[in-house]
Design a protein around this motif. Sequence first.
Motif, PDB file in Angstrom:
ATOM      1  N   PRO A 170       4.252  -6.795  -0.126  1.00 20.57           N
ATOM      2  CA  PRO A 170       4.811  -6.192   1.092  1.00 20.57           C
ATOM      3  C   PRO A 170       6.278  -5.781   0.954  1.00 20.57           C
ATOM      4  CG  PRO A 170       3.699  -8.250   1.595  1.00 20.57           C
ATOM      5  CD  PRO A 170       3.797  -8.165   0.106  1.00 20.57           C
ATOM      6  N   SER A 171       6.986  -6.408  -0.001  1.00 16.99           N
ATOM      7  CA  SER A 171       8.388  -6.040  -0.144  1.00 16.99           C
ATOM      8  C   SER A 171       8.549  -4.752  -0.971  1.00 16.99           C
ATOM      9  CB  SER A 171       9.183  -7.184  -0.775  1.00 16.99           C
ATOM     10  OG  SER A 171       8.753  -7.392  -2.091  1.00 16.99           O
ATOM     11  N   GLN A 172       7.484  -4.309  -1.645  1.00 15.39           N
ATOM     12  CA  GLN A 172       7.579  -3.137  -2.522  1.00 15.39           C
ATOM     13  C   GLN A 172       6.669  -1.992  -2.064  1.00 15.39           C
ATOM     14  OE1 GLN A 172       9.592  -3.096  -5.264  1.00 15.39           O
ATOM     15  NE2 GLN A 172      10.270  -5.171  -4.776  1.00 15.39           N
ATOM     16  N   ASP A 173       5.465  -2.338  -1.615  1.00 10.76           N
ATOM     17  CA  ASP A 173       4.455  -1.302  -1.331  1.00 10.76           C
ATOM     18  C   ASP A 173       4.624  -0.736   0.071  1.00 10.76           C
ATOM     19  OD1 ASP A 173       3.216  -1.608  -3.827  1.00 10.76           O
ATOM     20  OD2 ASP A 173       2.088  -3.348  -3.096  1.00 10.76           O
ATOM     21  N   ARG A 174       4.362   0.573   0.172  1.00  7.48           N
ATOM     22  CA  ARG A 174       4.417   1.218   1.492  1.00  7.48           C
ATOM     23  C   ARG A 174       2.985   1.300   2.012  1.00  7.48           C
ATOM     24  NH1 ARG A 174       7.447   4.174   4.928  1.00  7.48           N
ATOM     25  NH2 ARG A 174       6.644   6.189   5.634  1.00  7.48           N
ATOM     26  N   ILE A 175       2.734   0.520   3.043  1.00  6.03           N
ATOM     27  CA  ILE A 175       1.366   0.399   3.551  1.00  6.03           C
ATOM     28  C   ILE A 175       1.298   1.072   4.923  1.00  6.03           C
ATOM     29  CG2 ILE A 175      -0.429  -1.271   4.219  1.00  6.03           C
ATOM     30  CD1 ILE A 175       1.394  -3.172   2.253  1.00  6.03           C
ATOM     31  N   LEU A 176       0.397   2.075   5.052  1.00  8.56           N
ATOM     32  CA  LEU A 176       0.303   2.817   6.317  1.00  8.56           C
ATOM     33  C   LEU A 176      -1.065   2.637   6.958  1.00  8.56           C
ATOM     34  CD1 LEU A 176       1.894   6.325   5.473  1.00  8.56           C
ATOM     35  CD2 LEU A 176       3.052   4.194   6.031  1.00  8.56           C
ATOM     36  N   TYR A 177      -1.065   2.559   8.285  1.00  9.13           N
ATOM     37  CA  TYR A 177      -2.305   2.579   9.075  1.00  9.13           C
ATOM     38  C   TYR A 177      -2.108   3.652  10.143  1.00  9.13           C
ATOM     39  CZ  TYR A 177      -5.684   1.094  12.634  1.00  9.13           C
ATOM     40  OH  TYR A 177      -6.681   1.065  13.568  1.00  9.13           O
ATOM     41  N   LYS A 178      -3.039   4.547  10.241  1.00  6.50           N
ATOM     42  CA  LYS A 178      -2.919   5.699  11.145  1.00  6.50           C
ATOM     43  C   LYS A 178      -1.601   6.425  10.883  1.00  6.50           C
ATOM     44  CE  LYS A 178      -5.762   4.007  14.922  1.00  6.50           C
ATOM     45  NZ  LYS A 178      -5.787   3.469  16.254  1.00  6.50           N
ATOM     46  N   GLY A 179      -1.220   6.473   9.638  1.00  7.96           N
ATOM     47  CA  GLY A 179      -0.014   7.200   9.248  1.00  7.96           C
ATOM     48  C   GLY A 179       1.290   6.482   9.557  1.00  7.96           C
ATOM     49  N   LYS A 180       1.187   5.261  10.127  1.00  5.99           N
ATOM     50  CA  LYS A 180       2.429   4.534  10.471  1.00  5.99           C
ATOM     51  C   LYS A 180       2.583   3.299   9.583  1.00  5.99           C
ATOM     52  CE  LYS A 180       2.880   5.816  15.287  1.00  5.99           C
ATOM     53  NZ  LYS A 180       1.826   5.612  16.278  1.00  5.99           N
ATOM     54  N   PRO A 181       3.823   2.993   9.199  1.00  3.81           N
ATOM     55  CA  PRO A 181       4.028   1.816   8.343  1.00  3.81           C
ATOM     56  C   PRO A 181       3.588   0.528   9.049  1.00  3.81           C
ATOM     57  CG  PRO A 181       6.065   3.084   8.567  1.00  3.81           C
ATOM     58  CD  PRO A 181       5.085   3.694   9.505  1.00  3.81           C
TER      59      PRO A 181
ATOM     60  N   THR B 130      -3.529   3.364   3.716  1.00  3.45           N
ATOM     61  CA  THR B 130      -3.003   3.926   2.465  1.00  3.45           C
ATOM     62  C   THR B 130      -1.925   3.003   1.911  1.00  3.45           C
ATOM     63  OG1 THR B 130      -1.247   5.241   3.526  1.00  3.45           O
ATOM     64  CG2 THR B 130      -3.386   6.329   3.238  1.00  3.45           C
ATOM     65  N   ILE B 131      -1.899   2.951   0.589  1.00  4.59           N
ATOM     66  CA  ILE B 131      -0.828   2.201  -0.093  1.00  4.59           C
ATOM     67  C   ILE B 131      -0.099   3.188  -0.990  1.00  4.59           C
ATOM     68  CG2 ILE B 131      -0.273   0.297  -1.664  1.00  4.59           C
ATOM     69  CD1 ILE B 131      -2.889  -1.005  -0.923  1.00  4.59           C
ATOM     70  N   ASN B 132       1.166   3.314  -0.755  1.00  2.00           N
ATOM     71  CA  ASN B 132       2.005   4.238  -1.532  1.00  2.00           C
ATOM     72  C   ASN B 132       1.373   5.640  -1.614  1.00  2.00           C
ATOM     73  OD1 ASN B 132       3.680   2.023  -1.928  1.00  2.00           O
ATOM     74  ND2 ASN B 132       2.573   1.411  -3.767  1.00  2.00           N
ATOM     75  N   GLY B 133       0.887   6.089  -0.457  1.00  2.00           N
ATOM     76  CA  GLY B 133       0.370   7.462  -0.356  1.00  2.00           C
ATOM     77  C   GLY B 133      -1.089   7.627  -0.742  1.00  2.00           C
ATOM     78  N   LYS B 134      -1.748   6.573  -1.236  1.00  2.00           N
ATOM     79  CA  LYS B 134      -3.149   6.703  -1.659  1.00  2.00           C
ATOM     80  C   LYS B 134      -4.051   5.858  -0.779  1.00  2.00           C
ATOM     81  CE  LYS B 134      -2.598   7.730  -6.518  1.00  2.00           C
ATOM     82  NZ  LYS B 134      -2.037   6.984  -7.622  1.00  2.00           N
ATOM     83  N   LYS B 135      -5.212   6.455  -0.411  1.00  2.00           N
ATOM     84  CA  LYS B 135      -6.197   5.672   0.356  1.00  2.00           C
ATOM     85  C   LYS B 135      -6.756   4.561  -0.525  1.00  2.00           C
ATOM     86  CE  LYS B 135      -7.869   9.002   3.656  1.00  2.00           C
ATOM     87  NZ  LYS B 135      -8.963   9.821   4.153  1.00  2.00           N
ATOM     88  N   VAL B 136      -6.955   3.401   0.070  1.00  2.00           N
ATOM     89  CA  VAL B 136      -7.597   2.321  -0.706  1.00  2.00           C
ATOM     90  C   VAL B 136      -8.926   1.977  -0.044  1.00  2.00           C
ATOM     91  CG1 VAL B 136      -5.621   1.137  -1.750  1.00  2.00           C
ATOM     92  CG2 VAL B 136      -6.236   0.644   0.617  1.00  2.00           C
ATOM     93  N   PHE B 137      -9.907   1.685  -0.898  1.00  2.00           N
ATOM     94  CA  PHE B 137     -11.225   1.294  -0.377  1.00  2.00           C
ATOM     95  C   PHE B 137     -11.631  -0.089  -0.897  1.00  2.00           C
ATOM     96  CE2 PHE B 137     -11.019   5.895  -0.488  1.00  2.00           C
ATOM     97  CZ  PHE B 137     -11.459   6.243   0.787  1.00  2.00           C
TER      98      PHE B 137
END
Length: 277
Positions: free
Chosen positions: A74-85, A59-66
């Motif tokens: 990377p300095s602005q976007d919040r990128i999560l994998y398995k819910g972890k940054p 997810t990027i900034n709370g939205k799934k990306v496909f």
Amino acid sequence: MAGKQKPSAPRRINKKHSSARTVKEAPNDGRIRLNKFLADSGIASRRKADELIENGEITINGKKVFELGVRVDPSQDRILYKGKPVKEQNRFVYYVFNKPRSVVTTTSDPHGRPTVIDYFKKSTLRLFPVGRLDWDAEGLILITNDGEFAHKVIHPEKGVLKTYHAKLSGQPSDQQLEKLRRGVSIEGGGKVAAVHTRRLPNKGSDKKSWIELSIKEGKNHQVKKMFQKINFDVEKLRRVAIGGLKLGGLKPGDFKELNAEDFLRIFKKPSVNEDAP
Ligand code: URA
């Protein structure tokens, strides 16, 4: 997973996903491809990262990306994998930068003047310049976060030559250039010598000259002081090479990340004309 690399293993240099301005990366907006960011962060290979993206696991900034080509900052976007940054690794990175005049070679300046690191503002890494160039000098400076590498480049015993083009207030004689090659004592720097000197083609007035000079040491204002010893002022100073790595066509204010070949060149002899003038 990405690890810290040394000059002895240049082929495994990590490529930083710079969010700062680079010459090579396009578009020049500080963003990198998501799969590269994931791979650089040690999450997965780029191919596996593509699978993670396609499976909607990022997810990027709370939205799934496909979308595979998606780019992130990377300095602005919040990128999560398995819910972890997903965090950027503290990897070693190496840049060649063409320092413009009127820029200080430091990480921060108490007087608020522009610094070389200002050009890398978007990077999340703790970058610093390798050695120094005077405020009024321009040219090649390496920027890294690898202290051991910096030491190897700077330390005179390691023999990495720094090559400069200096515009002088007159025409030195062959004897005067030879004096620089034999060695001169400079104030606060002891005895220093040019490893190589060469006259460059004179484009302007005969009252001025351009001289190429290579040195191993990196004493404060060394080139200016050396020419002062033979009674010339340096009116312009440009560093054009470190070891065999040349500035090439890089414009003042631009930088690029070193590839493995560039990296190796630093520790090779410069391919300059070694003949005496
Ligand atoms: N020598 C100088 O005099 N100035 C520099 O910036 C670098 C080498």
